[in-house]
Design an enzyme around this catalytic site. Structure first.
Site, PDB file in Angstrom:
ATOM      1  N   PRO A  25       0.824  -1.203   0.000  1.00 17.38           N
ATOM      2  CA  PRO A  25       0.000   0.000   0.000  1.00 17.38           C
ATOM      3  C   PRO A  25       0.865   1.264   0.000  1.00 17.38           C
ATOM      4  CG  PRO A  25       0.129  -0.915   2.205  1.00 17.38           C
ATOM      5  CD  PRO A  25       0.917  -1.827   1.325  1.00 17.38           C
ATOM      6  N   GLY A  26       0.420   2.243  -0.747  1.00 18.83           N
ATOM      7  CA  GLY A  26       1.070   3.549  -0.701  1.00 18.83           C
ATOM      8  C   GLY A  26       0.053   4.553  -0.188  1.00 18.83           C
ATOM      9  N   ARG A  27      -0.892   4.870  -1.070  1.00 16.90           N
ATOM     10  CA  ARG A  27      -1.934   5.848  -0.757  1.00 16.90           C
ATOM     11  C   ARG A  27      -2.642   5.577   0.573  1.00 16.90           C
ATOM     12  NH1 ARG A  27      -4.292   8.494  -5.082  1.00 16.90           N
ATOM     13  NH2 ARG A  27      -3.622   6.773  -6.415  1.00 16.90           N
ATOM     14  N   TYR A  62       1.291  10.850  -3.546  1.00 14.11           N
ATOM     15  CA  TYR A  62       1.396  11.304  -4.944  1.00 14.11           C
ATOM     16  C   TYR A  62       1.220  12.813  -5.062  1.00 14.11           C
ATOM     17  CZ  TYR A  62       0.919   6.319  -5.369  1.00 14.11           C
ATOM     18  OH  TYR A  62       1.103   4.973  -5.201  1.00 14.11           O
ATOM     19  N   ARG A  88      -2.107  16.602  -8.821  1.00  8.75           N
ATOM     20  CA  ARG A  88      -3.191  15.628  -9.041  1.00  8.75           C
ATOM     21  C   ARG A  88      -4.458  16.228  -9.654  1.00  8.75           C
ATOM     22  NH1 ARG A  88      -5.468  12.852  -5.675  1.00  8.75           N
ATOM     23  NH2 ARG A  88      -5.503  10.912  -6.832  1.00  8.75           N
ATOM     24  N   TYR A 103      -5.034  14.392 -13.175  1.00  9.35           N
ATOM     25  CA  TYR A 103      -6.106  13.391 -13.226  1.00  9.35           C
ATOM     26  C   TYR A 103      -7.485  13.993 -13.034  1.00  9.35           C
ATOM     27  CZ  TYR A 103      -2.242  10.377 -11.407  1.00  9.35           C
ATOM     28  OH  TYR A 103      -1.071   9.718 -11.160  1.00  9.35           O
ATOM     29  N   CYS A 133       1.804  29.537 -15.081  1.00 10.09           N
ATOM     30  CA  CYS A 133       1.239  30.013 -16.343  1.00 10.09           C
ATOM     31  C   CYS A 133       0.632  28.874 -17.162  1.00 10.09           C
ATOM     32  CB  CYS A 133       2.324  30.707 -17.142  1.00 10.09           C
ATOM     33  SG  CYS A 133       3.128  31.969 -16.161  1.00 10.09           S
TER      34      CYS A 133
HETATM   35  C1  LIG Z   1       2.094   2.330  -7.243  1.00 14.11           C
HETATM   36  C2  LIG Z   1       2.219   0.933  -6.830  1.00 14.11           C
HETATM   37  C3  LIG Z   1       1.761   0.527  -5.573  1.00 14.11           C
HETATM   38  C4  LIG Z   1       1.045   1.442  -4.611  1.00 14.11           C
HETATM   39  O1  LIG Z   1      -0.199   1.828  -5.056  1.00 14.11           O
HETATM   40  P1  LIG Z   1      -1.194   2.591  -4.056  1.00 14.11           P
HETATM   41  O2  LIG Z   1      -2.396   2.838  -4.878  1.00 14.11           O
HETATM   42  O3  LIG Z   1      -0.526   3.852  -3.637  1.00 14.11           O
HETATM   43  O4  LIG Z   1      -1.457   1.697  -2.904  1.00 14.11           O
HETATM   44  C5  LIG Z   1       1.971  -0.784  -5.203  1.00 14.11           C
HETATM   45  N1  LIG Z   1       2.588  -1.650  -6.024  1.00 14.11           N
HETATM   46  C6  LIG Z   1       3.044  -1.296  -7.241  1.00 14.11           C
HETATM   47  C7  LIG Z   1       3.719  -2.294  -8.088  1.00 14.11           C
HETATM   48  C8  LIG Z   1       2.865   0.009  -7.687  1.00 14.11           C
HETATM   49  O5  LIG Z   1       3.292   0.353  -8.902  1.00 14.11           O
END
Ligand SMILES: *Cc1c(COP(=O)(O)O)cnc(C)c1O
Length: 400
Positions: free
Chosen positions: A260-262, A356, A298, A302, A327
């Protein structure tokens, strides 16, 4: 309540603030959900690669999912153990592969047959066995924004099931490759559990058929992608998520990994910006702030929605666009939002800005990258100082 005013006074604006206690609680919630099985949560560093953020998660027990050797080095520098670091990405350089092998990280996630050969060559040069995992593209629609969907054959990521199987057999027969893991990651900001469960089923079936070939997968990597609340989305509950994965793994003794990132950092972050001017063009109201798309892209990239709050004002609400000084007409944070009348030096807080956001920032318009601060147990500290003009020109000025 976070005292954005005092913090802005101390560190100036624009500014990113990360609530480290919130990050810890997100991590713990997810880790607890997987309690019934062996698990390793590898934080996706690209979401927010500040060294102090990585260290904070590393101290909690997290590993790291990296997509460049630079991110691998960040993770190591932040104190994350090499045996908890994995390296993913569709276009790894030979040098990156070589260095990752030298650093003896947990495994390299392969995304193509061609890459398998490059890794084998580098492992042979170092005379070692490279631990690898293969990213399977299960061809399942994750039902998210097309820019952040990754699990369909039309996306560039991973390999199909037949190719994966062929690659595992190749790896098993190589003296320089050790196939230990399997991986899928179908997209980001996922709010539906069904596609994840379906992918997990498909990939778990592949693990079973590999077992029959005496290829024993130890790490079952379910990727990242858990969505967060930007705008009242219905979310996947970590507990339900873990249960869904468990249900696909009957009879398999694997360590579950997720990336997980987000989910870990997104809603822990705030972008704080100051009002410069208000202006009306025709019947359109613009609030111009000191932050811009180069700091947080973002919405521009997006059309992503972020909640915004103008602090300390309640009167004379009308629709407004919140825009930056860059600009480009695409330089906006919010469009047609209800906003009270604002005045010079008022603060606007952009929510859900932990993932992000800073990592996608640039020096466009020769604007220095902003400061980042951490809030932990009521205390605030600087974790990245604001870039100066000198910082921005240092790689150019000697060539004049
Ligand atoms: C970007 C990415 C993640 C994390 O995605 P989230 O939506 O931020 O949880 C995990 N694994 C891989 C391979 C990614 O490219």
């Amino acid at each position: 309540m976070i005292d954005f005013k005092a913090i802005s006074k101390q560190y100036n604006t624009p500014l990113y603030l990360y609530d480290f206690n919130h990050i810890a609680s997100q991590y713990t919630t997810l880790k607890e959900a997987f309690r019934a099985r062996k698990s390793l949560i590898c934080y996706a560093v690209k979401a927010n690669s500040n060294l102090s953020v990585i260290k904070h998660l590393g101290d909690l027990g997290a590993g790291c999912d990296c997509v460049s050797i630079g991110e691998v080095k960040r993770a190591l520098l932040a104190g994350v153990a090499n045996y908890k670091i994995i390296f993913s990405g569709v276009g790894k350089l030979d040098e990156e592969i070589y260095e990752a092998l030298q650093k003896d990280i947990l495994m390299i996630n392969l995304e193509s047959e061609a890459e398998l050969e490059r890794v084998e060559i580098q492992a042979q040069a170092l005379n070692l066995q490279a631990r690898i995992s293969i990213r399977v593209n299960p061809n399942i629609d994750p039902m998210t924004h097309p820019y952040i969907s990754t699990g369909l054959h039309e996306n560039k990521f991973g390999v199909d099931l037949d190719t994966a199987k062929r690659m595992y057999i190749k790896a098993k027969n190589s003296a320089f490759l050790d196939p230990v893991g399997i991986h899928f990651h179908i997209g980001s900001q996922l709010t539906e559990l069904a596609p994840i469960k379906e992918s997990s089923e498909v990939v778990a079936d592949l693990v079973r058929s590999l077992k029959a070939l005496d290829i024993n997968i130890k790490f079952f990597d379910i990727g990242g992608g858990l969505g967060i609340d930007y705008d009242d989305e219905t979310l996947i509950e970590p507990y339900q998520y873990a249960q869904a994965i468990f249900s696909t793994l009957t009879g398999l003794d694997v360590t579950i990994m997720c990336e997980p990132g987000r989910f870990l950092v997104g809603n822990s972050g705030y972008f704080v910006t100051k009002v410069l001017y208000e202006k009306i063009n025709g019947d359109k109201r613009f609030v111009i702030v000191d932050g811009a798309m180069n700091d947080l892209i973002r919405p521009s990239l997006y059309n992503a929605f972020h909640r915004v709050e103008l602090l300390d004002r309640k009167e004379h609400i009308s629709k407004a666009d919140i825009v930056g000084p860059v600009c480009e007409s695409g330089d906006f944070f919010a469009k047609d939002v209800d906003l009270p009348a604002s005045y010079h030096d008022d603060l606007i807080v952009i929510k859900s800005a932990g993932a992000y956001c800073f990592t996608m920032s640039s020096n466009y318009n020769t604007r220095g990258k902003v400061a980042e601060v951490a809030l932990e147990d009521g205390k605030v500290r600087l974790i990245r100082k604001r870039e100066t003009f000198e910082d921005m020109i240092k790689n150019e000025k000697d060539y004049l």
